[in-house]
Design a protein around this motif. Sequence first.
Motif, PDB file in Angstrom:
ATOM      1  N   PRO A   1      -2.201  46.988  19.978  1.00  0.00           N
ATOM      2  CA  PRO A   1      -1.744  48.250  20.582  1.00  0.00           C
ATOM      3  C   PRO A   1      -0.387  48.702  20.069  1.00  0.00           C
ATOM      4  N   GLN A   2       0.455  47.767  19.635  1.00  0.00           N
ATOM      5  CA  GLN A   2       1.795  48.122  19.172  1.00  0.00           C
ATOM      6  C   GLN A   2       1.801  48.646  17.727  1.00  0.00           C
ATOM      7  N   ASP A   3       0.712  48.465  16.991  1.00  0.00           N
ATOM      8  CA  ASP A   3       0.668  48.920  15.600  1.00  0.00           C
ATOM      9  C   ASP A   3       0.654  50.445  15.530  1.00  0.00           C
ATOM     10  N   ASN A   4       1.167  50.974  14.434  1.00  0.00           N
ATOM     11  CA  ASN A   4       1.190  52.432  14.255  1.00  0.00           C
ATOM     12  C   ASN A   4      -0.052  52.933  13.531  1.00  0.00           C
ATOM     13  N   TYR A   5      -1.104  52.157  13.548  1.00  0.00           N
ATOM     14  CA  TYR A   5      -2.369  52.547  12.942  1.00  0.00           C
ATOM     15  C   TYR A   5      -3.505  51.968  13.784  1.00  0.00           C
TER      16      TYR A   5
ATOM     17  N   ASN B   1       2.925  39.688  19.728  1.00  0.00           N
ATOM     18  CA  ASN B   1       3.851  40.802  19.928  1.00  0.00           C
ATOM     19  C   ASN B   1       4.463  40.775  21.322  1.00  0.00           C
ATOM     20  N   ASN B   2       3.663  40.457  22.327  1.00  0.00           N
ATOM     21  CA  ASN B   2       4.181  40.408  23.693  1.00  0.00           C
ATOM     22  C   ASN B   2       5.138  39.244  23.898  1.00  0.00           C
ATOM     23  N   MET B   3       4.825  38.096  23.258  1.00  0.00           N
ATOM     24  CA  MET B   3       5.732  36.954  23.379  1.00  0.00           C
ATOM     25  C   MET B   3       7.075  37.273  22.718  1.00  0.00           C
ATOM     26  N   LYS B   4       7.059  37.943  21.576  1.00  0.00           N
ATOM     27  CA  LYS B   4       8.308  38.334  20.915  1.00  0.00           C
ATOM     28  C   LYS B   4       9.079  39.339  21.775  1.00  0.00           C
ATOM     29  N   LYS B   5       8.333  40.231  22.421  1.00  0.00           N
ATOM     30  CA  LYS B   5       8.983  41.209  23.283  1.00  0.00           C
ATOM     31  C   LYS B   5       9.641  40.528  24.473  1.00  0.00           C
ATOM     32  N   LEU B   6       8.945  39.559  25.064  1.00  0.00           N
ATOM     33  CA  LEU B   6       9.513  38.821  26.189  1.00  0.00           C
ATOM     34  C   LEU B   6      10.751  38.054  25.766  1.00  0.00           C
ATOM     35  N   ASP B   7      10.696  37.426  24.601  1.00  0.00           N
ATOM     36  CA  ASP B   7      11.864  36.699  24.106  1.00  0.00           C
ATOM     37  C   ASP B   7      13.029  37.658  23.876  1.00  0.00           C
ATOM     38  N   GLY B   8      12.748  38.842  23.354  1.00  0.00           N
ATOM     39  CA  GLY B   8      13.807  39.825  23.142  1.00  0.00           C
ATOM     40  C   GLY B   8      14.405  40.319  24.438  1.00  0.00           C
TER      41      GLY B   8
ATOM     42  N   THR C   1       9.346  46.470  35.661  1.00  0.00           N
ATOM     43  CA  THR C   1       8.043  45.834  35.835  1.00  0.00           C
ATOM     44  C   THR C   1       7.062  46.725  36.558  1.00  0.00           C
ATOM     45  N   SER C   2       7.560  47.829  37.157  1.00  0.00           N
ATOM     46  CA  SER C   2       6.650  48.729  37.856  1.00  0.00           C
ATOM     47  C   SER C   2       5.837  49.570  36.906  1.00  0.00           C
ATOM     48  N   VAL C   3       6.352  49.785  35.683  1.00  0.00           N
ATOM     49  CA  VAL C   3       5.641  50.615  34.724  1.00  0.00           C
ATOM     50  C   VAL C   3       4.450  49.867  34.153  1.00  0.00           C
ATOM     51  N   SER C   4       4.636  48.652  33.726  1.00  0.00           N
ATOM     52  CA  SER C   4       3.558  47.862  33.163  1.00  0.00           C
ATOM     53  C   SER C   4       3.590  46.473  33.772  1.00  0.00           C
ATOM     54  N   PRO C   5       2.448  45.901  34.087  1.00  0.00           N
ATOM     55  CA  PRO C   5       2.426  44.575  34.703  1.00  0.00           C
ATOM     56  C   PRO C   5       2.967  43.524  33.751  1.00  0.00           C
ATOM     57  N   PRO C   6       3.551  42.460  34.286  1.00  0.00           N
ATOM     58  CA  PRO C   6       4.095  41.401  33.417  1.00  0.00           C
ATOM     59  C   PRO C   6       2.986  40.733  32.618  1.00  0.00           C
ATOM     60  N   PHE C   7       3.357  40.307  31.420  1.00  0.00           N
ATOM     61  CA  PHE C   7       2.388  39.663  30.532  1.00  0.00           C
ATOM     62  C   PHE C   7       2.165  38.233  30.996  1.00  0.00           C
ATOM     63  N   ARG C   8       0.905  37.886  31.316  1.00  0.00           N
ATOM     64  CA  ARG C   8       0.607  36.596  31.925  1.00  0.00           C
ATOM     65  C   ARG C   8       0.248  35.511  30.933  1.00  0.00           C
ATOM     66  N   THR C   9      -0.455  35.885  29.860  1.00  0.00           N
ATOM     67  CA  THR C   9      -1.041  34.878  28.962  1.00  0.00           C
ATOM     68  C   THR C   9       0.052  34.044  28.295  1.00  0.00           C
TER      69      THR C   9
ATOM     70  N   GLU D   1       3.185  32.464  11.196  1.00  0.00           N
ATOM     71  CA  GLU D   1       4.616  32.557  10.914  1.00  0.00           C
ATOM     72  C   GLU D   1       5.411  32.992  12.140  1.00  0.00           C
ATOM     73  N   LYS D   2       4.889  33.956  12.876  1.00  0.00           N
ATOM     74  CA  LYS D   2       5.640  34.509  14.002  1.00  0.00           C
ATOM     75  C   LYS D   2       5.521  33.682  15.275  1.00  0.00           C
ATOM     76  N   ASP D   3       4.449  32.910  15.399  1.00  0.00           N
ATOM     77  CA  ASP D   3       4.231  32.137  16.624  1.00  0.00           C
ATOM     78  C   ASP D   3       5.105  30.879  16.594  1.00  0.00           C
ATOM     79  N   GLU D   4       6.387  31.066  16.815  1.00  0.00           N
ATOM     80  CA  GLU D   4       7.328  29.959  16.704  1.00  0.00           C
ATOM     81  C   GLU D   4       7.148  28.936  17.827  1.00  0.00           C
ATOM     82  N   LYS D   5       6.688  29.371  18.987  1.00  0.00           N
ATOM     83  CA  LYS D   5       6.536  28.463  20.125  1.00  0.00           C
ATOM     84  C   LYS D   5       5.162  27.799  20.184  1.00  0.00           C
ATOM     85  N   GLY D   6       4.298  28.110  19.241  1.00  0.00           N
ATOM     86  CA  GLY D   6       2.976  27.497  19.242  1.00  0.00           C
ATOM     87  C   GLY D   6       2.117  27.924  20.411  1.00  0.00           C
ATOM     88  N   VAL D   7       2.221  29.202  20.786  1.00  0.00           N
ATOM     89  CA  VAL D   7       1.425  29.715  21.907  1.00  0.00           C
ATOM     90  C   VAL D   7      -0.048  29.771  21.537  1.00  0.00           C
TER      91      VAL D   7
END
Length: 857
Positions: free
Chosen positions: A603-607, A695-702, A713-721, A748-754
């Motif tokens: 969903p975050q991609d521009n295409y 993408n969501n894990m990176k967003k949460l870390d940021g 958190t009222s706009v979008s529910p928290p990411f659970r996975t 490469e991006k999954d640094e935490k091994g999710v």
Amino acid sequence: MRNHRVGADAAGVGDVVEVAPAAQEGERVIPHSGPLSKKSGAQKTTRFAESAPPPPKSSTSSHSVIQNASSLVKRVPQELRRLATINHRPAARPLFDRSKSAAAHALKGFKFIGCTDDAGDGWPAVEARFNEHAKNGLLPRSEFGQCIGMNEVEFAGELFDALARRCNISGDSISLEELREFWDKISDTSFDGRLQTFFDMVDKNSDGRITEEEITEIIKLSASANKLSKIKEQAEEYARLIMEELDPSKLGFIELYDLEELLLPDHSQSVRIGTTTNLSQTLSQTTAEPNPLRRWYRRAQYFLEDNWRRVWVLLLWLAACAALFTWKFLQYRRRYVFEVMGYCVCVAKGGAETLKFNMALILLPICRNTITWLRSRSAVARFVPFDDNLNFHMVIAAGIAVGAGLHVISHLTCDFPRLLHASDAEYAPLAQYFGTPRPDNYWWFVKGTEGWTGIVMVVLMAVAFTLATPWFRRGTLRLPEPLKRLTGFKAFWYSHHLFVVVYALLIVHGQFLYLTTEWYKKSTWMYLAVPMVLYACERLTRALRSRVRRVEILKVAMYPGNVLSLHFSKPQGFRCKSGQYIFVNCATVSPFQWRPFSITSAPQDNYVSVHIRTSRSGWTGKLKNAFSKAMKGKSEFDRAEYDSVGATIPSFPEVLIDGPYGAPSQDYQQYDVVLLVGLGIGATPMISIIKDIVNNMKKLDGDLESGAGGADTSVSPPFRTQRAYFYWMTREQGSFDWFRGIMDEVAEKDEKGVIELHNHCTSVYEKGDARSALITMIQSLNQAKGGVDVVSGTRVRTHFGRPNWNNVYNRIAGNHRGQRVGVFYCGRPNLTKELHDLAQELSRTTSTKFDFHKENF
């Protein structure tokens, strides 16, 4: 004439000698292979004697002396090289402890006949096939593979040659006794014996040493047996890799103990194997209930726990159909027409009432925009199984078939004949409905508006229902050439759109009823009005949205395995969730057909991207040909690269997209842990999900780093996975090219091994099979050296064969006790039952609950 076994009784067989006495008798001794270990008392080197032409006889003994001296001189360089080998080799190579779990696993795993082969019940089956294929009591080399149950003819031929050299057999055919000797070595449970046989296959000149050329040849053979074309093309490169690892002294050869060290798995793998076994043993198991009533009650309880939403919807539907049937049945039971036509008219009218209800209801499950909107309302989705919308559509279709059958059969076989045979006095009260003079033949009913509209509707519905069955829709039914056009998605799509004619005839049919004259009692239009208007708005929305929100082609790629990848510009206002799908239309191929494809972009991609598995013909094949023609034979197009150099953009066919639409996989965010399973092209929705998780894990870390972790958190529910397991199975090595970039990006991006990624190439024999032994070696060496898997070309290691789903579920259950795991599957239905049954079983026998979801189109 077949050659016989030679050298079996020659002096020096099995002993290490410098000059064999047999050489003076016209035989030369060829060493077979090196010892299995340097350990004292280990198995000695076996030697074979091969027939050689006897030397010419000399009249003097001096000539013989000169020959022997010459032979010894020629052996000096070989012996010097052998001594150099000993000096260069490590003085004390560590011995392998076969009592450890890693070696024990290798002892059980390394084999020549796997579970996928037609090995039958062992030797009796082999003996039976020998009797079938043998000629004059001898089995040809060409039939050896088929006889032992090995499908790869070339690999079986090399195995035949190796066993023949080991057993001192020359020629290209063997007897039953010799086949039994071969079979004993093939089925030998000893790892040493199997390793020796495998070494013999590589060591074709039987000198006890393997050269780079011999390794190259066996790599090509193994790659062909496992359908790995890319590895076959790079066989020389991988042979050099093995030699660099096992021959650091640059001697130009390796020996048996080098091969053994590489074949034994590492200790880390053995730990994982042991952990899985212990975990499986510690999981709680249900005990068999001796009481049949309690056993039935437990099954019913489990069934309701898993299917309570489906159950209440079906019960409500059945109750509505039963109520309508009963109401109309009793209504006509109290009318005069019952005296003439009897219960037949009651059944006919009751069936007609359920038919009208179901013809209205069947449109609702395919109102995709409405269902997608309702899916986002968690309160409604909690009680209504929107994942089963197409299944419910088919259930209603069955209800329509039953209602139509009751109505038509009752009228044609009972009501009309009884009316024709009724007396004038009995007919008189019915004259207001059927007119005067009274009908005098059966044709009167058929030619009337009520008759022909009903018959045409039944015929059209029968065609649509038949072509919608899986056998016709998926093209699995074998039909004569002229009838093949009736199979496939195209026939299904066009036949289903006959519903426009059917609904028009149904409205007309409902206005010309035999036994009803008041307009307010002609209720067909009342049933159909709201669903038809809703569905018409749906189709109008699709048509307008796809033409207003046009897209550009940003990227095109054609991958191995007949897969076409299309990247579109994201239309304004286009919002999707991972796991959803879109419809694609290409007027160049067909102006009317819309095909559904899962979205592979996040969903975050521009295409917006899709991956389409194309066929040789049909809609997808024509779409691929249209893009291939525009690209003039190139396999890839990137608009950004063309714009950067000012090149002319190819003239692509216009493509329209419509969507997105809801799918079961979009609900993955409701779970802390997910198991994603894709079979072949079925990996497409899962690819979008794993990108979204990263993408969501990176967003949460940021957010955490910036201190905005709890904001908005009222706009979008928290990411659970928090944890994802992805299993992708495919038969073709080239399939891994489809998502190579995405796999590397996630790794490469999954640094935490999710995300735990598991690629499975099912065309490759499982690990431990001799046919994939060298592939496993190459894979381990290349991954350790460059971090790239030789099969997939990604940083994700490829497993061979199919996953053991029981172990997969058990491991997840052990890792996530007390949690709810979402299982999402997309692929052919042959795996659905196993995954679903395991999800139910583990939910009942462990504290972990598995919710199974399957994609439907």
